[in-house]
Design a protein around this motif. Structure first.
Motif, PDB file in Angstrom:
ATOM      1  N   LEU A  85       0.763  -1.260   0.389  1.00 62.55           N
ATOM      2  CA  LEU A  85       0.192  -0.078   0.088  1.00 62.55           C
ATOM      3  C   LEU A  85       0.820   1.432  -0.201  1.00 62.55           C
ATOM      4  N   HIS A  86       1.945   1.265   0.204  1.00 63.66           N
ATOM      5  CA  HIS A  86       2.588   1.929  -0.046  1.00 63.66           C
ATOM      6  C   HIS A  86       4.455   2.278  -0.757  1.00 63.66           C
ATOM      7  N   VAL A  87       4.709   2.520  -1.653  1.00 63.22           N
ATOM      8  CA  VAL A  87       5.720   3.169  -2.378  1.00 63.22           C
ATOM      9  C   VAL A  87       5.766   3.808  -3.377  1.00 63.22           C
ATOM     10  N   HIS A  88       7.595   4.541  -2.953  1.00 62.91           N
ATOM     11  CA  HIS A  88       7.158   5.939  -3.986  1.00 62.91           C
ATOM     12  C   HIS A  88       8.336   4.926  -4.726  1.00 62.91           C
ATOM     13  N   ALA A  89       7.801   5.235  -6.338  1.00 62.75           N
ATOM     14  CA  ALA A  89       8.324   4.627  -6.978  1.00 62.75           C
ATOM     15  C   ALA A  89       9.806   5.258  -7.581  1.00 62.75           C
TER      16      ALA A  89
ATOM     17  N   ALA B 252      -0.724   7.340   4.280  1.00 63.86           N
ATOM     18  CA  ALA B 252       0.815   6.295   4.766  1.00 63.86           C
ATOM     19  C   ALA B 252       1.046   6.732   5.936  1.00 63.86           C
ATOM     20  N   HIS B 253       1.405   5.883   6.476  1.00 64.66           N
ATOM     21  CA  HIS B 253       1.784   6.120   8.257  1.00 64.66           C
ATOM     22  C   HIS B 253       0.770   6.287   9.552  1.00 64.66           C
ATOM     23  N   GLY B 254       0.123   7.276   9.600  1.00 63.76           N
ATOM     24  CA  GLY B 254      -0.902   8.223  10.596  1.00 63.76           C
ATOM     25  C   GLY B 254      -0.558   7.447  12.195  1.00 63.76           C
TER      26      GLY B 254
ATOM     27  N   THR C 117       5.437  -1.105   2.023  1.00 64.62           N
ATOM     28  CA  THR C 117       7.037  -1.573   2.396  1.00 64.62           C
ATOM     29  C   THR C 117       7.608  -0.029   2.501  1.00 64.62           C
ATOM     30  N   ASP C 118       7.036   1.073   1.679  1.00 68.54           N
ATOM     31  CA  ASP C 118       7.467   2.631   1.806  1.00 68.54           C
ATOM     32  C   ASP C 118       8.691   2.642   1.203  1.00 68.54           C
ATOM     33  N   ILE C 119       8.893   2.006   0.258  1.00 69.70           N
ATOM     34  CA  ILE C 119      10.424   2.291  -0.414  1.00 69.70           C
ATOM     35  C   ILE C 119      10.379   4.127  -0.201  1.00 69.70           C
TER      36      ILE C 119
ATOM     37  N   THR D 198      -2.036   9.631   0.480  1.00 66.17           N
ATOM     38  CA  THR D 198      -1.421  10.732   0.715  1.00 66.17           C
ATOM     39  C   THR D 198      -0.271  10.880   2.362  1.00 66.17           C
ATOM     40  N   HIS D 199       0.364  11.490   2.185  1.00 59.73           N
ATOM     41  CA  HIS D 199       0.877  10.727   4.101  1.00 59.73           C
ATOM     42  C   HIS D 199      -0.028  11.298   4.613  1.00 59.73           C
ATOM     43  N   CYS D 200       0.234  10.853   5.759  1.00 60.34           N
ATOM     44  CA  CYS D 200      -0.832  11.790   7.526  1.00 60.34           C
ATOM     45  C   CYS D 200       0.109  11.106   8.843  1.00 60.34           C
TER      46      CYS D 200
HETATM   47 ZN   LIG Z   1       6.097   8.149   1.621  1.00 63.55          ZN
END
Ligand SMILES: [Zn+2]
Length: 449
Positions: A73-77, A273-275, A324-326, A236-238
């Motif tokens: 659910l969270h990848v920065h390509a 993302a995160h929370g 993963t939050d790559i 988005t990031h939160c």
């Molecule tokens: Zn991120």
């Protein structure tokens, strides 16, 4: 295959708790949707013979297990080239000195194409059949990422990043205006929805304000209106860090979650993302909107300064998947993220400061086990995205992988006589790409060892 086909063998998934289907017969229609699932079909079943005789049966051996594909659910390509680097820096410095300069290079589509191709191949090899991607501000490179997902057959949800705030975004990497950022986002949505070969919406556009600090109010409002108009997913990031949470409070006079909601960016298809620092009012608001949280336990170790209370938030009824939050997380494997989710929850429960008394060190009742980690990595991700993936169930997409015991490059060894729960434990706590034999997305074989 123009006709329905079938796969037969041991399967494990997690509709609620973990469920083992000891000799599952799963029938898949030609467009890749599961038609039927039966948990235990004997070897001499007439239908098995029928599928077998017409060459439409995949029969698994005793040392193989079928699992749902993983949902990241969270990848920065664009951050793939910096995987594992600069993680000793604080988040703001990591962004300004390392990440933004790297992301600005994606103005070059050729550079983007090389990175994005390697990334999509790597994630598929790791069993990630669905990925929710942040790209960059660049429309052509982001379009290329969508095309690469489609070409390799990965279920990709792709967002062009919106970031126009002059105080938080550098001159060399910033949207020119809220209007141009909104227009480029709409252009990406139209492009992806019209891609030849994407009639089944394997690849989907995502409205992607980077995070509130990077966006002007005009951009947040523009993207919120676009979300209402198009019904697209939003990411988005939160409340990732103390800094982010407090920055939004100071600027907007409310929490991150509330600011997103005011702009129309909090809905059933929103993934936050995160929370890590969401407050009780935020939890109620996220639940009421049906939005989801992407839990990114590995990057939280480096940047969050706190452990997300996964078990408590699941008990609150939130939709939660795993990321993963790559490249804030240094591994492309969602199995690695699952293990970190387990480990982080144990640290939260026990506490970490040995100078405190044992009973006062941690947060009791925080631990999760491999079953919960597996569930959030599969079915939880599907629920978060409001897509029929992550389970073996009629009407769901056949997104799946075969893991095999004792492969030459693998980590996992199990005995065919062991029960499904034990085998799953060995897989979740040990597996990597070397244990994965085959991967399908929407019924298409996309990766074979
Ligand atoms: Zn991120």
């Amino acid at each position: 295959m123009a006709e329905a086909w079938a796969i037969w063998g041991r399967a494990i998934h997690a509709p609620d708790t973990v469920e083992t289907l000891p000799r599952a017969l799963i029938i898949v229609d030609p467009d890749g949707t599961i038609i039927s699932v039966e948990p235990s079909v004997p070897e001499n079943d007439a239908r098995l013979r029928g599928f077998c005789e017409s060459g439409r049966l995949i029969s698994l051996s005793d040392d193989q297990v079928l699992l749902p594909g993983l949902v990241d659910l969270h990848v920065h390509a664009p951050q793939f080239p910096q995987l594992g680097t600069a993680l000793d820096r604080p988040l703001e410095e990591w962004l300004q000195a390392h990440t933004f300069p790297l992301e600005s290079r994606y103005a070059d589509v050729t550079f983007a194409e090389g990175v994005y191709t390697r990334l999509v191949e790597t994630l598929l090899a790791n069993g990630t059949t669905t990925a929710l991607y942040f790209a960059t501000i660049h429309l052509p490179a982001t379009q290329r990422l969508a095309e690469i997902c489609l070409a390799f057959g990965q279920r990709g949800l792709v967002g062009r990043v919106g970031m126009d705030h002059p105080e938080q975004c550098p001159d060399f990497y910033r949207d020119a205006s809220a209007e141009s950022a909104t227009a480029d986002t709409r252009a990406l949505i139209d492009f992806i929805r019209a891609m030849p070969g994407n009639e089944n919406a394997l690849v989907r556009p995502v409205i992607t304000p980077r995070f509130v600090p990077a966006c002007t109010d005009a951009l947040l409002d523009g993207l919120g209106a676009l979300a209402r108009d198009t019904g697209c997913h939003v990411q988005t990031h939160c409340s990732e860090s103390d800094w982010e949470h407090e920055h939004v409070r100071a600027r907007c006079g409310c929490t991150d979650t509330e600011a997103l909601d005011r702009a129309g960016l909090l809905g059933r298809r929103t993934v936050l993302a995160h929370g890590n620092f969401i407050e009780s009012g935020d939890v109620a608001r996220i639940r009421a909107r049906g939005a989801a949280v992407a839990h990114c336990p590995l990057s939280n170790v480096y940047f969050a300064g706190a452990v997300f209370p996964l078990r408590a938030m699941l008990a609150e009824g939130l939709h939660i998947g795993l990321g993963t939050d790559i490249a804030g997380g240094a591994s492309a494997s969602l199995f690695e993220a699952a293990r970190q989710a387990v480990a982080s929850s144990r640290l939260l429960e026990s506490g970490t400061d040995r100078t405190l008394q044992a009973g006062r060190r941690g947060v009791p009742g925080s631990r999760v086990d491999f079953r919960t980690a597996f569930r959030v990595a599969t079915a939880g991700g599907g629920e978060a995205l409001d897509l029929p993936v992550g389970l073996f169930r009629p009407g769901y997409a056949f997104d799946a992988m075969v893991l095999q015991s004792g492969l030459p490059d693998g980590n996992v060894v199990f005995d065919a006589e062991e029960d499904g729960d034990t085998i799953l434990q060995r897989i979740v706590m040990g597996a990597g790409r070397g244990d994965i034999d085959r991967v399908w997305v929407a019924g298409r074989l996309v990766r074979q060892r």
